[in-house]
Design a protein around this motif. Structure first.
Motif, mmCIF file in Angstrom:
data_model
loop_
_atom_site.group_PDB
_atom_site.id
_atom_site.type_symbol
_atom_site.label_atom_id
_atom_site.label_comp_id
_atom_site.label_asym_id
_atom_site.label_seq_id
_atom_site.Cartn_x
_atom_site.Cartn_y
_atom_site.Cartn_z
ATOM 1 N N ASP A 1 -28.992 11.308 -12.351
ATOM 2 C CA ASP A 1 -29.438 12.691 -12.224
ATOM 3 C C ASP A 1 -30.934 12.858 -12.032
ATOM 4 N N ALA A 2 -31.733 12.297 -12.910
ATOM 5 C CA ALA A 2 -33.170 12.538 -12.854
ATOM 6 C C ALA A 2 -33.775 12.008 -11.564
ATOM 7 N N ALA A 3 -33.329 10.848 -11.110
ATOM 8 C CA ALA A 3 -33.910 10.270 -9.898
ATOM 9 C C ALA A 3 -33.484 11.034 -8.656
ATOM 10 N N GLY A 4 -32.267 11.599 -8.667
ATOM 11 C CA GLY A 4 -31.770 12.268 -7.477
ATOM 12 C C GLY A 4 -32.037 13.761 -7.434
ATOM 13 N N ALA A 5 -32.407 14.332 -8.559
ATOM 14 C CA ALA A 5 -32.618 15.778 -8.622
ATOM 15 C C ALA A 5 -33.962 16.140 -8.006
ATOM 16 N N VAL A 6 -33.989 17.257 -7.342
ATOM 17 C CA VAL A 6 -35.217 17.752 -6.719
ATOM 18 C C VAL A 6 -35.684 18.964 -7.500
ATOM 19 N N ILE A 7 -36.980 19.030 -7.733
ATOM 20 C CA ILE A 7 -37.551 20.212 -8.376
ATOM 21 C C ILE A 7 -37.701 21.272 -7.282
ATOM 22 N N PRO A 8 -36.945 22.371 -7.350
ATOM 23 C CA PRO A 8 -37.034 23.403 -6.309
ATOM 24 C C PRO A 8 -38.417 24.058 -6.303
ATOM 25 N N ALA A 9 -38.882 24.385 -5.103
ATOM 26 C CA ALA A 9 -40.216 24.970 -4.966
ATOM 27 C C ALA A 9 -40.253 25.995 -3.842
ATOM 28 N N ASP A 10 -41.176 26.927 -3.963
ATOM 29 C CA ASP A 10 -41.544 27.851 -2.895
ATOM 30 C C ASP A 10 -43.043 27.687 -2.691
ATOM 31 N N ALA A 11 -43.515 27.914 -1.462
ATOM 32 C CA ALA A 11 -44.951 27.826 -1.183
ATOM 33 C C ALA A 11 -45.320 28.866 -0.140
ATOM 34 N N TRP A 12 -46.521 29.413 -0.283
ATOM 35 C CA TRP A 12 -47.056 30.348 0.705
ATOM 36 C C TRP A 12 -48.576 30.327 0.604
ATOM 37 N N ARG A 13 -49.220 30.950 1.569
ATOM 38 C CA ARG A 13 -50.674 31.052 1.523
ATOM 39 C C ARG A 13 -51.116 32.427 1.975
ATOM 40 N N ASP A 14 -52.298 32.793 1.526
ATOM 41 C CA ASP A 14 -52.961 33.989 2.017
ATOM 42 C C ASP A 14 -54.344 33.559 2.487
ATOM 43 N N ASP A 15 -55.266 34.482 2.654
ATOM 44 C CA ASP A 15 -56.599 34.130 3.149
ATOM 45 C C ASP A 15 -57.457 33.413 2.109
ATOM 46 N N GLU A 16 -57.002 33.374 0.875
ATOM 47 C CA GLU A 16 -57.814 32.790 -0.206
ATOM 48 C C GLU A 16 -57.264 31.491 -0.781
ATOM 49 N N ALA A 17 -55.928 31.323 -0.787
ATOM 50 C CA ALA A 17 -55.352 30.185 -1.502
ATOM 51 C C ALA A 17 -53.949 29.849 -1.009
ATOM 52 N N VAL A 18 -53.476 28.696 -1.468
ATOM 53 C CA VAL A 18 -52.084 28.283 -1.292
ATOM 54 C C VAL A 18 -51.438 28.393 -2.667
ATOM 55 N N TYR A 19 -50.216 28.900 -2.706
ATOM 56 C CA TYR A 19 -49.486 29.089 -3.948
ATOM 57 C C TYR A 19 -48.222 28.238 -3.906
ATOM 58 N N LEU A 20 -47.966 27.537 -4.985
ATOM 59 C CA LEU A 20 -46.757 26.735 -5.129
ATOM 60 C C LEU A 20 -46.072 27.172 -6.414
ATOM 61 N N VAL A 21 -44.780 27.412 -6.333
ATOM 62 C CA VAL A 21 -44.014 27.843 -7.497
ATOM 63 C C VAL A 21 -42.838 26.881 -7.647
ATOM 64 N N PHE A 22 -42.708 26.292 -8.848
ATOM 65 C CA PHE A 22 -41.680 25.293 -9.121
ATOM 66 C C PHE A 22 -40.766 25.780 -10.241
ATOM 67 N N ASP A 23 -39.467 25.585 -10.081
ATOM 68 C CA ASP A 23 -38.506 25.903 -11.131
ATOM 69 C C ASP A 23 -38.344 24.691 -12.041
ATOM 70 N N LEU A 24 -38.646 24.883 -13.334
ATOM 71 C CA LEU A 24 -38.532 23.814 -14.324
ATOM 72 C C LEU A 24 -37.818 24.336 -15.577
ATOM 73 N N PRO A 25 -36.584 24.839 -15.417
ATOM 74 C CA PRO A 25 -35.899 25.434 -16.567
ATOM 75 C C PRO A 25 -35.614 24.402 -17.656
#
Length: 140
Positions: free
Chosen positions: A23-47
């Motif tokens: 499980d741990a080796a095959g599981a992927v941490i889901p993420a979303d990413a976007w950017r604006d004029d100032e930064a890049v944002y990454l959001v990860f689900d770690l329930p």
């Protein structure tokens, strides 16, 4: 007691066991990413992961996120159903050199890790002033 019976239950159980053999080796941490004029944002689900188990590092342009979710099942107990992945999870993402990783900020709330990485000064959009008047010779 939990029970899955019949051919469909057996097939479901076998499919799950094969899909989650490690499980741990095959599981992927889901993420979303976007950017604006100032930064890049990454959001990860770690329930279900304790903040103290989360490690976030940047080395040679690669972001490495690792976290651990321990099994809630006591060692002496006999598991009846184990579908939630446990163990150590890792996610690697290549980062652009247009990001200022020294100024990155992270926050963890309700099982969601949010990372903000500002754009480096040379990567931010900027306006170029246009002079008025007649044609000019541009210098190299």
């Amino acid at each position: 007691m939990l029970a899955r019976t019949g051919a469909l239950g057996d097939l479901d159980r076998l499919t799950h066991q094969l899909a989650h053999a490690d499980d741990a080796a095959g599981a992927v941490i889901p993420a979303d990413a976007w950017r604006d004029d100032e930064a890049v944002y990454l959001v990860f689900d770690l329930p279900g992961m304790d903040r103290s188990s989360i490690e976030l590092t940047v080395e040679r342009g690669t972001l490495v996120l690792s976290a651990e979710r321990p099994s809630p099942i006591p060692a002496q107990a006999r598991p009846l159903l184990t579908e939630r992945p446990t163990g150590r999870f890792t996610r690697r993402l290549a980062l652009s050199d247009a990001l200022d990783t020294e100024a990155a900020e992270a926050a963890y709330d309700n099982g969601v890790l949010t990372l903000r990485v500002p754009l480096a000064a040379h990567a931010k959009p900027r306006k170029i002033a246009i002079s008025g008047g007649g044609p000019k010779q541009l210098t190299a």
